[in-house]
Design a protein around this motif. Structure first.
Motif, short mmCIF file in Angstrom:
data_model
loop_
_atom_site.label_atom_id
_atom_site.label_comp_id
_atom_site.label_asym_id
_atom_site.label_seq_id
_atom_site.Cartn_x
_atom_site.Cartn_y
_atom_site.Cartn_z
N GLY A 234 13.03 -4.20 4.33
CA GLY A 234 13.30 -2.92 4.98
C GLY A 234 12.27 -1.86 4.63
N TRP A 235 11.98 -1.71 3.33
CA TRP A 235 11.04 -0.68 2.92
C TRP A 235 9.60 -1.01 3.30
N LEU A 236 9.25 -2.32 3.30
CA LEU A 236 7.91 -2.72 3.74
C LEU A 236 7.71 -2.40 5.22
N LEU B 17 -4.10 2.36 5.59
CA LEU B 17 -4.27 1.44 6.71
C LEU B 17 -4.47 0.00 6.22
N ASP B 18 -5.34 -0.16 5.22
CA ASP B 18 -5.61 -1.50 4.69
C ASP B 18 -4.38 -2.12 4.04
N SER B 19 -3.62 -1.30 3.31
CA SER B 19 -2.46 -1.83 2.60
C SER B 19 -1.33 -2.23 3.54
N SER B 20 -1.35 -1.70 4.77
CA SER B 20 -0.32 -2.09 5.73
C SER B 20 -0.79 -3.22 6.64
N GLY B 21 -2.08 -3.58 6.53
CA GLY B 21 -2.68 -4.57 7.43
C GLY B 21 -2.01 -5.93 7.44
N ALA B 22 -1.71 -6.47 6.26
CA ALA B 22 -1.14 -7.82 6.16
C ALA B 22 0.37 -7.81 6.03
N LEU B 23 0.99 -6.62 6.01
CA LEU B 23 2.43 -6.55 5.79
C LEU B 23 3.21 -7.27 6.88
N SER C 92 -7.70 -6.09 2.11
CA SER C 92 -6.47 -5.75 2.82
C SER C 92 -5.29 -6.53 2.29
N LEU C 93 -5.49 -7.84 2.04
CA LEU C 93 -4.42 -8.67 1.49
C LEU C 93 -4.02 -8.18 0.10
N GLY C 94 -5.03 -7.86 -0.74
CA GLY C 94 -4.75 -7.39 -2.10
C GLY C 94 -3.96 -6.09 -2.09
N GLN C 95 -4.33 -5.16 -1.19
CA GLN C 95 -3.64 -3.88 -1.13
C GLN C 95 -2.22 -4.03 -0.57
N SER C 96 -2.03 -4.98 0.34
CA SER C 96 -0.68 -5.27 0.84
C SER C 96 0.18 -5.84 -0.27
N LEU C 97 -0.40 -6.70 -1.10
CA LEU C 97 0.34 -7.27 -2.24
C LEU C 97 0.72 -6.18 -3.24
N ILE C 98 -0.17 -5.19 -3.41
CA ILE C 98 0.14 -4.06 -4.30
C ILE C 98 1.36 -3.31 -3.77
N ALA C 99 1.40 -3.08 -2.44
CA ALA C 99 2.54 -2.39 -1.82
C ALA C 99 3.83 -3.18 -2.04
N VAL D 10 4.47 -5.35 -4.53
CA VAL D 10 4.80 -5.28 -5.96
C VAL D 10 5.49 -3.95 -6.28
N ILE D 11 4.97 -2.85 -5.73
CA ILE D 11 5.54 -1.52 -5.98
C ILE D 11 6.99 -1.46 -5.47
N ILE D 12 7.23 -2.01 -4.27
CA ILE D 12 8.57 -1.98 -3.69
C ILE D 12 9.55 -2.85 -4.47
N VAL D 13 9.10 -4.05 -4.89
CA VAL D 13 9.95 -4.92 -5.71
C VAL D 13 10.26 -4.25 -7.05
N PHE D 14 9.25 -3.60 -7.64
CA PHE D 14 9.45 -2.87 -8.90
C PHE D 14 10.48 -1.74 -8.71
N ALA D 15 10.38 -1.04 -7.56
CA ALA D 15 11.34 0.03 -7.26
C ALA D 15 12.76 -0.50 -7.18
N TYR D 16 12.91 -1.71 -6.61
CA TYR D 16 14.24 -2.33 -6.51
C TYR D 16 14.79 -2.61 -7.90
N GLU D 17 13.94 -3.15 -8.77
CA GLU D 17 14.39 -3.49 -10.14
C GLU D 17 14.77 -2.23 -10.91
N VAL D 18 14.00 -1.15 -10.71
CA VAL D 18 14.32 0.13 -11.37
C VAL D 18 15.66 0.65 -10.86
N MET D 19 15.86 0.60 -9.52
CA MET D 19 17.12 1.05 -8.92
C MET D 19 18.30 0.24 -9.47
N LYS D 20 18.11 -1.07 -9.58
CA LYS D 20 19.18 -1.93 -10.09
C LYS D 20 19.49 -1.61 -11.55
N MET D 21 18.45 -1.34 -12.35
CA MET D 21 18.63 -1.02 -13.76
C MET D 21 19.37 0.31 -13.94
#
Length: 472
Positions: free
Chosen positions: A96-98, A363-369, A428-435, A437-448
């Protein structure tokens, strides 16, 4: 928890069948086709239409899988809810967030492109000011009602479809020598460096750009949840995906590279405008530029609609602030629309201040999403199919299950691997993976945080109960 229309009193069936039909027909046509096709032709040469065909078939099959799930369980969250049903809350949260992140960046990007087009006519007004005005206009339209969105998209899509049909007729006549003084030649497919001047791998490197240009084809399945007959409208939209892509993308690209040498196509400039100029039709370039502006506004409009509905679903699942789920009497998630718009305004400002750094990163970080989102659709369908088959809820089935879904899944993974290998797409792939990772980390923080709150609440309850026991 999936938010089904019949269980959500705020979700109104305000989109008509004609809205969904036209949205399905023209929603996929945007600046990515009219302008972005220049980069694909420059990268793949005359074989660019093959690149569109390969990607189009893959996207069409993915939409068939999505259609199967959406017809069985029509929800305003579409594949976000399916990801959650198949793989749990972390999958629904991340998808959803991606997807929301992708669309709000697209909203900002399309506003900037629209600003640049109008700036070409009104050079005294800065691009950022025009972009902000366009965003305000599209925000106002989305805030009016769900039906106002549908009506706007109906006419936007109608103009785009009409323009493509006229283009295909004119250039088709030129290609088949039915136009006076035609210099078109099918020899252009093999001359000027050959059919694949940059090798066969160039076909696959163009897949990411092509998928980006086809983004929006899935919006019809999301919008169908707010229509009067969700299951029927979803089936109708999905069944025409392959035909639309083959006609609008593949045929138009083929005609362009036959009408003129592919080397004449300039990356960043519309090959559609260039082709009509080469044919020598007076005023055609200006007319098509207006159509491209309509296409930009259409994608901007659809982006605001889609991102606001995603915030509604995420909020309803307690994965975003609860106030984002609130809708007005007209069925519009007002705060969801405004929040998505604010990010769009931010993107416009970033594009004005840091066009080559921060905005390019967005733009690059959303390219491979979209590839990861499509991968999640495939995996969700593979998992949910058997369950829904046992329940007897399937009304619209994917072909050759499970082999064809597995094949499409393997193709997406292969494209992602090729992006990692290719230096041009690795960033572009690397920056999408960063996005991601950030969203998954946000989920873990929210759950904690929720876990700590729950433990704190339990301790307070225990202390209260203990006090009551002592008092007795």
């Amino acid at each position: 928890m999936a938010i089904h229309k019949e269980h959500d009193p705020h979700l109104k069936s305000m989109l008509k069948t004609r809205h969904i039909s036209m949205l399905a027909l023209g929603g996929v046509i945007g600046a990515g086709l009219f302008v972005g096709s220049s980069s694909v032709i420059a990268a793949a040469g005359p074989a660019a239409f093959i690149c569109y065909a390969i990607t189009g078939i893959m996207v069409g099959l993915i939409m068939r899988m999505l259609g199967e799930m959406a017809a069985a369980h029509p929800t305003s969250g579409s594949f976000v809810d399916f990801s959650r049903l198949a793989f749990g809350n972390i999958a629904g949260f991340s998808t959803g967030w991606l997807y929301w992140y992708f669309w709000v960046v697209v909203v900002g990007f399309e506003a900037v492109v629209g600003g640049q087009i109008i700036h070409g006519w009104l050079s005294d007004i800065p691009v950022w000011a025009i972009s902000l005005v366009l965003l305000i206009l599209m925000t106002s339209l989305n805030l009016l009602s769900v039906s106002s969105f549908g009506e706007a998209e109906y006419w936007f899509a109608g103009i785009k479809v009409a323009a493509i049909i006229v283009f295909l007729i004119i250039v088709g006549m030129y290609v088949f020598k039915l136009w006076p003084n035609s210099t078109a030649s099918f020899a252009n497919l093999t001359q000027h460096g050959g059919f694949l001047p940059h090798g066969p791998l160039a076909l696959f490197s163009g897949v990411v750009s092509v998928i980006f240009s086809m983004s929006g084809v899935e919006v019809a399945t999301i919008a169908a949840a707010e229509s009067d007959n969700p299951s029927q409208n979803i089936r109708r939209a999905v069944n025409t995906v392959m035909i639309r892509i083959m006609v609008f993308f593949v045929l138009s690209t083929l005609f362009i590279v036959v009408a003129q040498p592919w080397t004449m196509v300039v990356p960043g400039k519309s090959p559609f405008v260039a082709t009509l100029d080469a044919i020598g039709i007076p005023g055609a370039g200006t007319a098509l530029t207006l159509v491209i502006l309509v296409a930009v506004l259409s994608v901007l409009n659809a982006g605001l609609y889609t991102s606001s509905r995603l915030l509604h679903v995420l909020s309803s699942n307690h994965e975003a602030p609860s106030w984002l789920a609130k809708k007005n009497k007209r069925g519009v998630p007002v705060w969801g629309v405004l929040t998505s718009t604010l990010v769009g305004y931010g993107c416009v400002v970033i594009a004005a201040l840091w066009p080559d750094t921060a905005f390019q990163f967005l733009l690059d970080s959303s390219g491979a999403l979209f590839l990861f989102i499509y991968l999640m659709i495939c995996l969700s369908q593979l998992k949910l199919r058997k369950k829904w088959e046992r329940e007897g809820t399937l009304k619209f089935k994917m072909w050759l299950y499970p082999w064809l879904p597995l094949f499409v899944t393997a193709c997406i993974i292969a494209v992602l691997i090729s992006m990692g290998i290719n230096p041009a797409t690795r960033l572009s792939l690397g920056q999408s993976l960063i996005a991601i990772v950030i969203i998954v980390f946000a989920y873990e923080v929210m759950k904690m945080i929720r876990s700590n709150k729950s433990q704190h609440s339990n301790i307070i309850d225990s202390v209260r109960h203990g006090s009551n026991d002592l008092g007795k």
